[in-house]
Scaffold this active site. Structure first.
Site, PDB file in Angstrom:
ATOM      1  N   SER A 257       0.778  -1.237   0.000  1.00  0.00           N
ATOM      2  CA  SER A 257       0.000   0.000   0.000  1.00  0.00           C
ATOM      3  C   SER A 257       0.815   1.295   0.000  1.00  0.00           C
ATOM      4  CB  SER A 257      -0.957   0.017   1.200  1.00  0.00           C
ATOM      5  OG  SER A 257      -0.237   0.031   2.419  1.00  0.00           O
ATOM      6  N   LYS A 302      -5.516   4.313   8.724  1.00  0.00           N
ATOM      7  CA  LYS A 302      -4.460   5.116   8.100  1.00  0.00           C
ATOM      8  C   LYS A 302      -4.788   6.603   8.142  1.00  0.00           C
ATOM      9  CE  LYS A 302      -2.659   1.405   5.259  1.00  0.00           C
ATOM     10  NZ  LYS A 302      -2.275   0.902   3.937  1.00  0.00           N
TER      11      LYS A 302
END
Length: 364
Positions: A257, A302
């Site tokens: 990611s 996140k």
């Protein structure tokens, strides 16, 4: 003993028993929480995250932070009390254990898989950044892995360059499977390859590898329950040669990611000026060789981690936008991106102060 006292004692003992059971009884859940964020333009553990040599680089200011999620290990067994606490905690998320570790995957297997994905994300980030800068990158199809006990074991090796299958030139990894599955199980297929050792020697000597070998492999039947295909037991991938050295120094991180933020960091260091204009931008997203940004897991963790670190803007994969927008941390603007070009355009608006033009995330 008075009845009231006996009732209170029994209730107390029952409560203690329930608490003990809550602590001792494991439940099949795991927990996600915000992990560290790292500025791809800065240093980590005393050395630059991005190290480029053989090409002119430029100073970069501001932040382009990659973000992470902290997860409980595959071997950790959460108890009822921890699960309830996680469900109630706003910034954490409790999910079924099999969501993170399917098919009984061990901690070691998960760590290895994450490391491989992280390594691949670094390669695709380099390719995407250089393509966005119109800097040529040489690419070729390779054998990524060979399945133990398969027909290809001992015949093909990881790193072999696949030039052709049955005389048909291979241009993309998908071509390999397509050409193999044209056969019936038990039929022979011929791979024309540059052996991995020859390719490595050629790269070291900065020359084109010319030595090829034809290797004949008898196909086997796949284990697919719905389709019996011809297979040889390999997975194909892409390898690259870059015109200069780009090293990404970041340990103890896994998964794919961080690709987008690595690509942007590389782009920033190879171009004059600052992509962020000194602003604090964080983000996430996989990236492929052509610069397409893909979705990731743990988006809410996140965004929280980025906000807590000081980010004002968060580059968000388009496919994660709706989910992320359902619980946007205060003070953080979620910016929707589909490609590296979208991200570069958003950064141009951010550094020029035209934030009203940003494509922000909304709940569908």
């Amino acid at each position: 003993m008075p009845r009231r006292t006996a009732t209170m004692l029994a209730s107390t003992l029952m409560l203690i028993a329930l608490l003990c059971a809550g602590v001792l009884i494991p439940v099949p859940y795991s927990e996600l929480s915000p992990g560290p964020t790292v500025n791809t333009l800065g240093d980590h553990d005393g050395e630059p995250v991005l190290q480029i040599s053989g090409r002119k680089t430029y100073p970069a200011s501001g932040h382009l932070n990659m973000t992470t999620v902290r997860v409980t290990s595959a071997d950790y067994r959460m108890n009822i009390v921890e699960a309830v606490y996680g469900w109630l905690a706003h910034d954490n998320k409790v999910v079924p254990h099999d969501t993170l570790y399917p098919d009984g995957k061990t901690e070691e297997e998960s760590t290895q898989e994450n490391a491989e994905e992280f390594s691949q994300s670094q390669e695709t980030a380099k390719v995407a950044a250089l393509k966005a800068l119109d800097i040529p990158v040489r690419s070729w199809v390779i054998v990524s892995t060979v399945v133990k006990g398969s027909p290809a074991e001992g015949r093909l090796h990881a790193g072999d360059v696949v030039k052709a299958v049955d005389g048909t030139a291979v241009k993309e990894p998908a071509d390999v499977a397509e050409l193999v599955t044209k056969h019936k199980p038990g039929q022979d297929v011929v791979f024309t390859v540059v052996p991995a050792k020859e390719q490595a020697a050629a790269e070291k000597e900065n020359r084109t590898a010319t030595k090829t070998e034809d290797i004949t492999i008898t196909t086997a039947r796949s284990d697919d329950s719905l389709e019996k295909r011809a297979i040889v037991g390999i997975s194909a991938g892409t390898d690259h040669t870059f015109p200069f050295s780009i090293d990404i120094k970041l340990a103890d991180v896994g998964g794919p990611s961080a690709g987008l933020m690595f690509a942007l960091g590389i782009y920033d260091k190879l171009t004059p000026g600052s992509l962020t204009g000194g602003k604090f931008v964080a983000g996430t997203g996989t990236i492929d060789d052509d610069g397409k940004v893909g979705p990731i897991g743990g988006i809410q963790m996140k965004t929280v981690g980025a906000r807590d670190k000081g980010a004002r803007y968060f580059l968000t994969p388009a496919d994660n936008c709706s989910s992320a927008a359902k619980d946007t941390p205060a003070g953080l603007t979620l910016v929707k991106v589909n490609t590296i070009d979208d991200a570069l355009g958003a950064l141009r608006d951010i550094r020029s102060g035209k934030t009203a033009d940003l494509p922000t995330c909304t709940v569908r």
